[in-house]
Design an enzyme around this catalytic site. Sequence first.
Site, mmCIF file in Angstrom:
data_model
loop_
_atom_site.group_PDB
_atom_site.id
_atom_site.type_symbol
_atom_site.label_atom_id
_atom_site.label_comp_id
_atom_site.label_asym_id
_atom_site.label_seq_id
_atom_site.Cartn_x
_atom_site.Cartn_y
_atom_site.Cartn_z
ATOM 1 C CG LEU A 361 74.777 38.528 -12.896
ATOM 2 C CD1 LEU A 361 74.359 39.952 -12.601
ATOM 3 C CD2 LEU A 361 75.647 38.479 -14.133
ATOM 4 N N GLY A 362 76.182 35.795 -9.514
ATOM 5 C CA GLY A 362 76.950 35.563 -8.298
ATOM 6 C C GLY A 362 76.098 34.859 -7.276
ATOM 7 N N GLY A 367 72.060 34.967 -0.819
ATOM 8 C CA GLY A 367 71.215 34.831 -1.987
ATOM 9 C C GLY A 367 71.999 34.681 -3.259
ATOM 10 C CG ASP A 481 81.264 41.565 2.978
ATOM 11 O OD1 ASP A 481 82.399 41.129 3.269
ATOM 12 O OD2 ASP A 481 80.396 40.908 2.391
#
Length: 693
Positions: A361-362, A367, A481
Amino acid sequence: MGRALAPLPVNPTFLSLFLLLLHLISPFQPVEALGFQFSTFDPSADYGALEVKSPALIYNDALQLTPDSSSGTVDFMNKSGRILYKQGFKLWDGPPEAPTKIASFNASFVINIFRINNGTPGEGLAFIVAPDLNLPAGSFGGYLGLTNATTDGQTSNHLLAVEFDTFKQDYDPDANHIGLDINSVESNQTVPLADHGFDLAPNHTVFFHVWIEYDGGQELLEVYMIDEDESTPTKPKPASPIMTASLDMSKVVNQNSYFGFAASTGDNVELNCVLGWNMTVEELPKGTPAGLVIGLAVGISAAALAVAGVAALGVWAWRRRAAARDPNIVGTLKSLPGMPREFKFKDLKMATGNFDEGNKLGQGGFGVVYKGVLAAENRQVAVKKFSRDELKSKDDFLAELTIINRLRHRHLVPLLGWCHQTGMLLLVYDYMPNGSLDGHIFCGPERQTLEWSHRYKIVAGVGCALHYLHEEFDQIVLHRDLKASNIMLDSNFNARLGDFGLARAIDDEKNSYAELEGVPGTIGYIAPECLHTGKATRESDIFGFGAVILEVVCGKHPWRRAGFDGFQFLADWVWSLHRDGRILEAVDGRLGGDYAVEEARRLLLLGLACSHPIAAERPKMPAIVQIRSGSMEVPRVPPFKPAFVWPSAGLLSEDGDTTDVTPMTSSSRFGSGWRSRDVSKESDAGYNDSSPV
Ligand SMILES: *[C@@H]1O[C@H](CO)[C@@H](O)[C@H](O)[C@H]1NC(C)=O
Ligand SMILES: *[C@@H]1O[C@H](CO)[C@@H](O)[C@H](O)[C@H]1NC(C)=O
Ligand SMILES: *[C@@H]1O[C@H](CO)[C@@H](O)[C@H](O)[C@H]1NC(C)=O
Ligand SMILES: *[C@@H]1O[C@H](CO)[C@@H](O)[C@H](O)[C@H]1NC(C)=O
Ligand SMILES: *[C@@H]1O[C@H](CO)[C@@H](O)[C@H](O)[C@H]1NC(C)=O
Ligand SMILES: *[C@@H]1O[C@H](CO)[C@@H](O)[C@H](O)[C@H]1NC(C)=O
């Protein structure tokens, strides 16, 4: 409120901005290079570092990309193989449509293409930059192990190659050329080698030493080559390149890509060998510990940095097999209040198809996030696998787990549990079917843009989450973030502030996430004072929230190299429209005028107020929530963006020194529409509707 606000460590993304600024103001640039050297290839050692896709193998001190005569394989025909360096490299930085930096790299290698029994050789070998470690099925024959009949020419290949072609296809100039291949075996540019007196596959043994040099700053690729009699290169690099191509690599390859080789045979065959390979790749800024950032920001001069930044070249050691289960981690987990659920590794492995690329997914600095389905519960989950080195991963994992474990809010992505087995550190989250916000607002025409009511609801949801973190929870939690890629959307387009950290969404045909990899739009979310303090505060979070509000309403990244009508920052552009009394022109044109005018005006003004260069002047969360809902007046935003002054009130340096006032403004074109202020007298009363904002 009586709660001490302990500043959390600096967000690692501050470093990239700092380095960018350094790059802009200074002729010196720190150059760090990553890389590796293989003077020869050893099957007993090098399978650890190299991904070898069968029928390729390491044999006879060489990479054999297609079967080798002495390997015992009888059938040479219709084969393709790949060998890649297992460790990926970050090749560009910044948002995909406006990368702030493209990495340079140098490859040098020795190849031998050998025609068998003086037959006609075929098909060729290529140096590749690939998005993953896979070999496409059916990539034999003219496809050179690069693409196949289905995928050839598709931009989703994210493949760059320099081919050494020994067989003429319809689209080829001849049977002895090199070519630059972008996502296709039909080269963008070719150079016939006969003109240079080279024969790639003559009827005797010839080695070619090749240098491929890519300059990311100039966006220029050069290929040099020379023939050698022996496998050990002795001749120097020729003075001029044999091929020069202008190339913006960021438009082609994934942010994280892999280097290696591919080759194929067809009805005609040859041996495709690589006998030595060196690589250096410019290191792009990643995360750095807070202390270093602050030290850099205040202490070290640019010149000293350049001296310190001597290129470091090293051969990577294989990652040591991680310890099965770290008692310290388990101990810490056991002491967590209401210790979250522990998952079995084998269940998560099965859920994610053994962490299959297709379920990704990303990906970010900390990670990779995979989609998974827990078969027993028939539940979709997002599994985050921590991937920095062992020590850092432990810190990343515990930091994320200990914070998120205690938070419960309908606008936060819920944590389901964790897993720590076989040295792997995994966190399991609820799966968010609509992916991340950036995938919806920065999408191309193929995806429908978010309607206004969704956008409004998303801003409200993120505001709610931030209010919870800043004001309601028993400690102040700073997100640090905030950006569109960290805001996830559930099935009803409710915003869930994600804690996927630096991992972010991707979107290919397989899933609903944005196509892009990496950390986009970092610049523009960072409050100006953070460059001085290196500290995140509630005010800096609110600055990030302001950037998110503006991007949701305008459908644009907060910062763009190409700029917005001459403004680098979205906020500056919106501010100029505000000054000219036409702020609504900032609303995303893709909405086609289909939005609530008063809501849009309110959000834009709120976005500007949160972008105030002076931290203490930004509204605080309780006021923001009221303004957003319309129960409090929209802030009066001055027509000219005030200049940033340092130190800013409420953010005095530790020793209270207020003498070193350095005005810094990104909006000097506005003139001095804002009187300079005695910052030492500035009140810290927070957002106050009667203040001059
Ligand atoms: C190789 O592939 C071509 C095209 O697909 C096919 O015509 C040919 O028969 C194949 N040869 C062998 C030996 O498999
Ligand atoms: C590549 O080589 C050139 C000179 O041949 C050098 O100037 C450049 O710094 C090198 N780049 C990297 C990333 O090693
Ligand atoms: C790799 O680098 C080493 C050390 O500089 C050099 O001896 C060797 O010839 C290089 N190999 C290739 C293939 O360029
Ligand atoms: C091409 O490669 C893709 C990915 O490996 C694969 O899904 C597809 O089936 C292949 N097509 C052919 C014609 O082999
Ligand atoms: C050259 O590369 C571009 C992508 O940068 C691609 O769209 C175009 O089709 C290529 N041209 C040829 C002739 O292959
Ligand atoms: C090898 O090739 C050269 C020219 O390419 C030719 O003159 C010579 O006869 C060939 N030798 C054999 C054994 O085929």
